[in-house]
Design a protein around this motif. Structure first.
Motif, short mmCIF file in Angstrom:
data_model
loop_
_atom_site.label_atom_id
_atom_site.label_comp_id
_atom_site.label_asym_id
_atom_site.label_seq_id
_atom_site.Cartn_x
_atom_site.Cartn_y
_atom_site.Cartn_z
N GLU A 37 -50.59 51.65 53.14
CA GLU A 37 -51.07 51.46 54.51
C GLU A 37 -50.22 52.27 55.47
O GLU A 37 -48.99 52.35 55.33
CB GLU A 37 -51.01 49.98 54.88
CG GLU A 37 -51.42 49.68 56.30
CD GLU A 37 -51.19 48.24 56.70
OE1 GLU A 37 -51.39 47.91 57.87
OE2 GLU A 37 -50.81 47.43 55.82
N GLN A 38 -50.86 52.86 56.47
CA GLN A 38 -50.16 53.63 57.49
C GLN A 38 -50.49 53.08 58.87
O GLN A 38 -51.52 52.44 59.06
CB GLN A 38 -50.56 55.11 57.41
CG GLN A 38 -50.24 55.79 56.09
CD GLN A 38 -50.70 57.23 56.08
OE1 GLN A 38 -51.10 57.78 57.11
NE2 GLN A 38 -50.63 57.86 54.92
N SER A 39 -49.61 53.36 59.81
CA SER A 39 -49.92 53.01 61.20
C SER A 39 -51.03 53.92 61.70
O SER A 39 -51.10 55.10 61.33
CB SER A 39 -48.69 53.17 62.09
OG SER A 39 -47.65 52.30 61.66
N LEU A 40 -51.90 53.38 62.54
CA LEU A 40 -52.95 54.21 63.11
C LEU A 40 -52.37 55.28 64.02
O LEU A 40 -51.38 55.03 64.73
CB LEU A 40 -53.93 53.34 63.91
CG LEU A 40 -54.90 52.50 63.07
CD1 LEU A 40 -55.56 51.45 63.94
CD2 LEU A 40 -55.94 53.39 62.42
N TYR B 181 -51.60 57.61 67.14
CA TYR B 181 -51.59 57.31 68.57
C TYR B 181 -52.77 58.02 69.24
O TYR B 181 -53.05 59.20 68.96
CB TYR B 181 -50.28 57.77 69.20
CG TYR B 181 -50.22 57.62 70.70
CD1 TYR B 181 -50.19 56.35 71.28
CD2 TYR B 181 -50.23 58.74 71.53
CE1 TYR B 181 -50.15 56.20 72.67
CE2 TYR B 181 -50.19 58.61 72.91
CZ TYR B 181 -50.15 57.32 73.46
OH TYR B 181 -50.12 57.18 74.83
N ALA C 286 -58.51 54.93 64.84
CA ALA C 286 -57.67 54.53 65.97
C ALA C 286 -58.53 54.22 67.19
O ALA C 286 -58.28 53.27 67.93
CB ALA C 286 -56.67 55.64 66.29
N GLY D 250 -55.99 50.66 59.66
CA GLY D 250 -54.88 51.53 59.32
C GLY D 250 -54.87 51.87 57.83
O GLY D 250 -54.57 53.00 57.43
N ASP E 166 -51.60 44.72 56.95
CA ASP E 166 -51.53 44.29 58.35
C ASP E 166 -52.78 44.69 59.13
O ASP E 166 -53.29 43.93 59.94
CB ASP E 166 -50.29 44.89 59.02
CG ASP E 166 -49.01 44.33 58.42
OD1 ASP E 166 -49.02 43.15 58.02
OD2 ASP E 166 -48.02 45.07 58.34
N CYS E 167 -53.28 45.90 58.88
CA CYS E 167 -54.42 46.42 59.65
C CYS E 167 -55.37 47.13 58.68
O CYS E 167 -55.02 48.16 58.11
CB CYS E 167 -53.92 47.39 60.72
SG CYS E 167 -55.25 48.24 61.62
N SER F 111 -60.22 50.87 66.67
CA SER F 111 -59.27 49.78 66.85
C SER F 111 -59.08 49.45 68.32
O SER F 111 -59.06 48.28 68.72
CB SER F 111 -57.93 50.15 66.21
OG SER F 111 -56.99 49.12 66.39
#
Length: 441
Positions: free
Chosen positions: A159-162, A164, A218, A39, A35-36, A221
């Motif tokens: 893959e991980q979420s960026l 916060y 992050a 990320g 997705d990213c 992005s």
């Protein structure tokens, strides 16, 4: 990484690679769902890491991980490109960059020149992401090469979420100080200095210290979301240091023997009122000081290209509107002489007059004598090189990130008519985007 085991698919291709095909450079490719890309890069443990999105974002974005081979000089890079091209077939992309001034002290892990052939590449084009494993067998034991490739695949993580981007407190220090800046501008604009050095690009380092270091991926992005019509890059050679940016300026793009470059110099601010914004743009195009600044750049580039190209065409001056500032730009197209290489181009074009000055030697001497901060790769070069084509940006509008410290850089072309306060405010405008992301705008 969410797909039907692309890593397993590449391992299978690796296992079934025939001995007869183990020569030169080979790409093994499968599709995957990411997705990213930022990320995905952020969650990995392998270094180096590299991210790139060209200014024409329709080409998609690109992430690279790990190094098959690295090069610390343009000569070594050119030798490798020539060696692999002798095998025919597909040719690799090399990614990385160069410092503004290789002779000056630099950043800890960023030398004067560093390019590498990535082990892993992810390329997004529209909705498809291609996952590639790079191999080369020209100068290494096949079994060792396969083992190293397998080890890199085994080290990949999901893959991980960026992370916060939470607000932090920062302590700010500018180098030079505002009073020192005014003294520098006075020296450059003195008639005795202008008669032999009509332009010097002076820079400022804005050093932000904080108890918590933001994730560079992050931050990039968030930054790129508001930096349309810019390049987007990030590079981490180790876990302790990152260099990210959203530069508007192209050093050059080469497709075969066709070269595209530009003179991007001359700046004014943006405002919310559309009519006033257009009025500022018109005033910028008509302004003597800013027109001179741009002219210094394009005349120097044309002179540099003269022995390398059959002919060069200079386009009309036009305005490029960015989020916080607007610039004068002139596009330059040239047809290179046969045999001209990226090594020759990179030994000739940077540092451009837009980040160094005119004439180059005298401007660089002034910068070396007066600037106390280390530019490192700021105002240097970053991007992609291959035998067939290359795409490189001037590394401005950037941030150098180390534990607890973030350094932002901005420069201003000082010519006849430059005023210290106006140029200082221009520096603030050029870092306004990232300062706003840090909660300091």
């Amino acid at each position: 990484m969410q797909s039907i085991d692309p890593v397993g698919g590449l391992k299978h291709q690796l296992d079934t690679l025939s001995e007869t095909s183990r020569k030169g450079f080979i790409r093994l490719t499968t599709s995957c769902q990411v997705d990213c890309l930022l990320g995905w890069l952020s969650g990995q443990t392998v270094f180096p890491r590299f991210y790139w999105q060209a200014r024409d974002s329709r080409g998609g974005d690109y992430a690279a991980l790990g190094a098959v081979k690295a090069f610390d000089s343009l000569t070594a890079l050119h030798t490798d490109i020539a060696a692999l091209s002798g095998y025919g077939g597909e040719q690799p992309d090399y990614v990385g960059g160069m410092a503004f001034d290789a002779s000056a002290p630099g950043w800890q892990h960023f030398g004067g020149c560093h390019f590498f052939l990535p082990r892993i590449e992810l390329r997004r084009h529209q909705e498809e992401v291609l996952f590639t494993l790079n191999l080369r067998f020209d100068d290494r034991c096949p079994d060792t090469e396969i083992a190293q490739a397998r080890a890199c695949l085994n080290a990949l993580l999901e893959e991980q979420s960026l992370p916060y981007l939470s607000p932090h407190s920062y302590q700010r220090e500018d180098s030079p100080s505002k009073s020192s800046w005014a003294a520098w501008v006075a020296k450059v604009t003195h008639p005795d200095h202008l008669c032999h050095t009509p332009k010097v690009v002076l820079s400022r380092e804005t050093r932000l210290t904080t108890p918590e270091t933001p994730s560079p991926w992050a931050l990039l992005s968030r930054w790129q979301a508001g930096a349309v019509d810019c390049f987007h890059f990030g590079i981490q050679l180790t876990s302790q240091e990152a260099f990210i940016g959203c530069p508007p300026e192209q050093l050059y793009r080469r497709e075969g023997q066709h070269l595209m470059t530009e003179a991007l110099a001359g700046t004014t601010r943006r405002v919310h009122d559309a009519l006033q914004d257009e009025r500022l743009a018109a005033e910028l195009l008509a302004d003597t000081k800013n027109t001179l600044e741009n002219q210094c750049v394009y005349q120097h580039i044309l002179t540099q290209l003269e022995p390398l190209a059959h002919h060069a065409h200079l386009g009309e001056a036009h305005i490029v509107k960015l989020r916080s500032v607007q610039h004068i730009r002139r596009l330059i197209h040239a047809e290179l002489q046969d045999g001209v290489t990226d090594q020759q181009l990179l030994e000739t074009l940077p540092p451009t007059p837009a980040v160094g000055g005119v004439p180059r030697a005298a401007a660089m001497d002034f910068i070396r004598q007066h600037e106390r901060h280390q530019r490192g790769w700021y105002a240097g070069v970053v991007g992609r090189i291959s035998q067939a084509s290359s795409d490189l940006a001037v590394a401005i509008r950037c941030a150098h990130i180390t534990p607890g410290v973030m350094c932002l850089y901005a420069g201003a072309g000082i010519v006849a008519g430059s005023r210290p306060d106006e140029e200082w405010h221009e520096l603030d405008a050029k870092i306004a985007d990232i300062m706003s992301l840090l909660g300091m705008g």
